[in-house]
Design an enzyme around this catalytic site. Structure first.
Site, PDB file in Angstrom:
ATOM      1  CE  LYS A 140      12.021   7.610 -27.544  1.00 14.85           C
ATOM      2  NZ  LYS A 140      13.144   6.847 -28.063  1.00 14.85           N
TER       3      LYS A 140
ATOM      4  CG  ASP B 148      14.207   3.959 -26.148  1.00 16.92           C
ATOM      5  OD1 ASP B 148      15.229   3.767 -26.808  1.00 16.92           O
ATOM      6  OD2 ASP B 148      13.428   4.785 -26.401  1.00 16.92           O
TER       7      ASP B 148
ATOM      8  CB  SER C 209      -0.097  -5.091 -32.355  1.00 17.18           C
ATOM      9  OG  SER C 209      -0.647  -4.259 -33.105  1.00 17.18           O
TER      10      SER C 209
ATOM     11  CB  ALA D 265       0.786  -1.587 -23.414  1.00 19.80           C
TER      12      ALA D 265
ATOM     13  NE  ARG E 116       0.049  -6.924 -41.133  1.00 18.77           N
ATOM     14  CZ  ARG E 116      -0.466  -6.139 -40.157  1.00 18.77           C
ATOM     15  NH1 ARG E 116       0.681  -6.209 -39.100  1.00 18.77           N
ATOM     16  NH2 ARG E 116      -1.268  -5.305 -40.003  1.00 18.77           N
TER      17      ARG E 116
ATOM     18  CB  SER F  56      -0.754   3.385 -29.351  1.00 16.50           C
ATOM     19  OG  SER F  56      -0.018   2.211 -28.538  1.00 16.50           O
TER      20      SER F  56
END
Length: 528
Positions: free
Chosen positions: A37, A209, A373, A18, A276, A45
């Site tokens: 980070k 985060d 996703s 993304a 799921r 990903s």
């Protein structure tokens, strides 16, 4: 303390699909800084195995994909977001193909597609077998290096605010130097929080985060009780190293116990390809009975060639795929909740955006449909980039509201301690008694959860605070939602409750207690 000051039009926190897709698109019309980070591209990903769901093939269509998404999400989804994001499927696939992502093809030259849980058709595009995420990220990283400025090994602590408006971010690098990056557009793309659990498909970077930073800024956070557990993590004698993609079941894999009895018989009409949450609970229940669970791959020809990543993990852990039985167990996988946004990533704070797993568009509802996703992250990046224009003003340190660096006397728990508590009291199946014990334990860290991140903490200390913050939101939300829905399973409230079908649990304004509200899915456009 010395500060390193930077200015740009847009700063993106996170370098997964993304974040890099947004950076690539935005760099065509403005200056962009990407902050990560650890190293560029590290995160979930890169580890994505199954692929990317897109209803762009003959015999498939947008409406079927939307129906599957809503069914998997227990119809708790924001239907406007589902529609808006799924409509981007052709553009997402065109962009990835333009970037030369080598999606696998069948012998007839057409793209090969597989099927995963709760999908009615084979619509999952994959690259390199089960190395789709790695292949996508390889090409995105190469493209973005030439377009944007990249700051690696810089851990962002907080959003910089001017009144109620975001004007940048502040953090610290691995040498301990404080960095302030001023930008009228700040985009959080920092991933999920699977590292809260000891067994997870997520990368070590997935420590909550993004939601923690947004929480401290006062942004609206929703649906944190919906944490998805993947039913098939490869079980080894040591650390669980590898997800066993749902695509394995899509190609004919069957979950069985040690007696070779199929465990999904009679549980759901779609059996091993049920949503799921259903499959994960079934595997968990077998474990609770004292049974072992295996994924039988005997019906899958050329397994090693089709799933090279999983085969390599098996070899590394002395598991022989040729024997046809892979030992598996559930593990934390995906955060359906997050920073409340619309399809363009707009949060409730002007100038602050969130995309990917950090964000909650409501697309996934109570349980994410497999391989949606990567599609959501890429679709949000395209929509955000199309929506935003180059800012007409500059953000600077002269506008920032200075907060004193707060010294908090507290002995922080270790990452392992947090994982042990979450495993024990906030796993796949939850109840009031255990959630209350976890809440009471987390309450000892009130002061660091509600305060701006302190520069006096080490990088690991800041990450621990972010983990505690995400754990606090998840635990309290799980306590409040007195029903079972999708991935949120309560053994003391084991059925869906219609009274909860349109209610969401909301965190906003740095409040330590959430509120229950009727769903609000229309956010005022704040891009101006």
């Amino acid at each position: 303390m010395d500060r390193i000051i930077s200015k740009t039009d847009a700063v993106i926190v996170g370098s997964g699909l993304a974040g890099l897709m947004a950076a690539l698109q935005l760099s065509k019309k403005m200056n962009v800084i990407v902050v990560t980070k650890t190293s560029l591209g590290a995160g979930n990903s890169e580890k994505a195995q199954g692929g990317i769901a897109a209803a762009v093939s003959k015999g498939d269509n947008f409406f079927l994909h939307m129906k599957d998404t809503l069914n998997a999400g227990s119809k708790f989804n924001n239907q406007h977001s589902v529609k808006a994001l799924l409509e981007q499927s052709p553009l997402v696939m065109n962009e990835l193909i333009r970037l030369n992502v080598p999606f696998d093809k069948a012998e007839n030259g057409e793209f090969h597609r597989t099927r995963e849980g709760a999908h009615s058709l084979r619509r999952i595009f994959h690259a390199g077998g089960d190395a789709t995420g790695s292949n996508i990220m390889k090409h995105l990283k190469e493209a973005v290096k030439h377009q944007v400025k990249i700051k690696e090994h810089l851990l962002i602590h907080d959003v910089i605010l001017q009144g109620s408006k975001s004007i940048g971010v502040v953090g610290k690098d691995k040498e301990g130097k404080v960095h302030e990056i001023y930008a009228p557009l700040t985009i959080l793309a920092a991933g999920g929080c699977g590292e809260l659990y000891s067994v997870t498909s997520n990368s070590k970077e997935s420590t909550g985060d993004g939601v923690a930073i947004a929480f401290r800024a006062g942004a609206r956070i929703i649906d944190m009780e919906f944490i998805q557990f993947h039913p098939t993590m490869l079980l080894t004698t040591g650390e669980t190293p590898c997800l066993v993609s749902e695509a394995v079941r899509g190609e004919g894999g069957i979950l069985v116990n040690q007696e070779h009895e199929p465990i999904m018989e009679g549980i759901h009409p779609q059996k091993d390809l049920a949503p799921r949450s259903v499959v994960a609970k079934a595997v968990h229940d077998e474990w609770q009975k004292g049974n072992k669970v295996f994924l039988s791959i005997n019906r899958i020809p050329h397994f090693t060639k089709r799933f090279p990543t999983i085969a390599a993990a098996c070899k590394k852990n002395s598991i022989n795929p040729a024997e046809g039985m892979l030992p598996v167990r559930p593990g934390a996988h995906f955060m359906m909740g997050g920073v409340a946004v619309n399809e363009y990533g707009e949060t409730t704070i002007p100038g602050l955006f969130a995309i990917g797993e950090t964000a909650c568009t409501g697309m996934h509802g109570a349980n994410r449909l497999a391989s949606n996703s990567l599609l959501e992250g890429a679709a949000m990046a395209l929509l955000l980039a199309d929506k935003l224009s180059r800012p007409s003003f500059n953000a600077s340190e002269n506008q920032a509201e200075r907060l004193d660096d707060i010294e908090v006397e507290v002995n922080l728990p270790s990452r392992i301690e947090i994982q042990q508590m979450m495993d024990q009291y906030c796993g796949i199946i939850k109840n009031k008694e255990e959630l209350t014990k976890l809440k009471d334990w987390l309450a000892d860290y009130f002061d660091v959860i509600r305060a701006p991140a302190s520069h006096s903490f080490s990088a690991e200390g800041t990450i621990i605070i972010n983990m505690l913050t995400a754990a606090w939101m998840i635990t309290n939300a799980c306590l409040l939602r007195t029903e079972s829905r999708g991935a949120h399973l309560r053994e003391d409230f084991h059925k869906e409750d219609d009274s909860w079908s349109s209610r969401e649990i909301v965190w906003q304004g740095r409040q330590m207690k959430p509120i229950v509200k009727e769903k609000e899915y229309s956010y005022e456009s704040i891009t101006g």
